[in-house]
Write a protein that holds these residues in place. Sequence first.
Motif, short mmCIF file in Angstrom:
data_model
loop_
_atom_site.label_atom_id
_atom_site.label_comp_id
_atom_site.label_asym_id
_atom_site.label_seq_id
_atom_site.Cartn_x
_atom_site.Cartn_y
_atom_site.Cartn_z
N CYS A 26 14.73 -56.15 30.01
CA CYS A 26 13.60 -55.23 29.89
C CYS A 26 13.03 -55.36 28.49
CB CYS A 26 14.07 -53.79 30.14
SG CYS A 26 12.75 -52.57 29.93
N ARG A 29 9.62 -51.36 26.34
CA ARG A 29 8.41 -50.56 26.22
C ARG A 29 8.39 -49.50 27.31
NH1 ARG A 29 4.24 -55.42 24.80
NH2 ARG A 29 5.30 -56.02 22.88
N GLN A 30 7.42 -48.62 27.20
CA GLN A 30 7.31 -47.50 28.13
C GLN A 30 6.07 -47.63 29.01
OE1 GLN A 30 9.75 -45.16 28.35
NE2 GLN A 30 10.81 -46.42 26.83
N ASP A 31 6.08 -46.93 30.12
CA ASP A 31 4.94 -46.77 31.02
C ASP A 31 4.41 -48.13 31.51
OD1 ASP A 31 5.18 -43.98 30.73
OD2 ASP A 31 3.97 -44.04 28.91
N ALA A 32 3.10 -48.32 31.46
CA ALA A 32 2.48 -49.53 32.01
C ALA A 32 2.84 -50.80 31.24
CB ALA A 32 0.97 -49.36 32.05
N ALA A 33 3.29 -50.66 30.00
CA ALA A 33 3.66 -51.83 29.19
C ALA A 33 5.09 -52.29 29.45
CB ALA A 33 3.47 -51.51 27.71
N GLN A 34 5.84 -51.52 30.23
CA GLN A 34 7.24 -51.86 30.49
C GLN A 34 7.32 -53.02 31.47
OE1 GLN A 34 9.71 -48.80 32.33
NE2 GLN A 34 11.21 -49.20 30.73
N VAL A 35 8.16 -54.01 31.12
CA VAL A 35 8.34 -55.20 31.95
C VAL A 35 9.82 -55.39 32.23
CG1 VAL A 35 8.04 -57.72 32.04
CG2 VAL A 35 6.30 -56.30 30.94
#
Length: 81
Positions: A26, A29-35
Motif C-alpha cells: 500500500c 496515502r488516504q482516500d482516492a490517492a490510496q493504492v
Amino acid sequence: MLDFQQMLLDCELRDLDFCGPKYTWCNGRQDAAQVFKRLDRFFGNNSWCNLFNRAFVTHGSISYSDHLPLWIELEGVQPRR
C-alpha cells in the motif's frame, strides 16, 4: 516490465497460489490517492511445483513496513541440517 514478463515465460515460471490478504503493498496515502497492489510473489516452474506439490504461500499482516510479509511452507519437507 516486458523483459520480466518474457523471463517468466522463458523460464516457464508461474505465480504460486496464496492465502491471506489479496494485496501485499500500500502506498500509505488516504482516500482516492490510496493504492493497493500485489507486488510480492513466489514463483515456481513445473518441476519445482511437482517436487513441492504441497507448498503454499501465506500473506501476513502489516507490522512496520508498507509491504506485507510473505512466507512459503513446504509441507512434508524435512529441513537440512
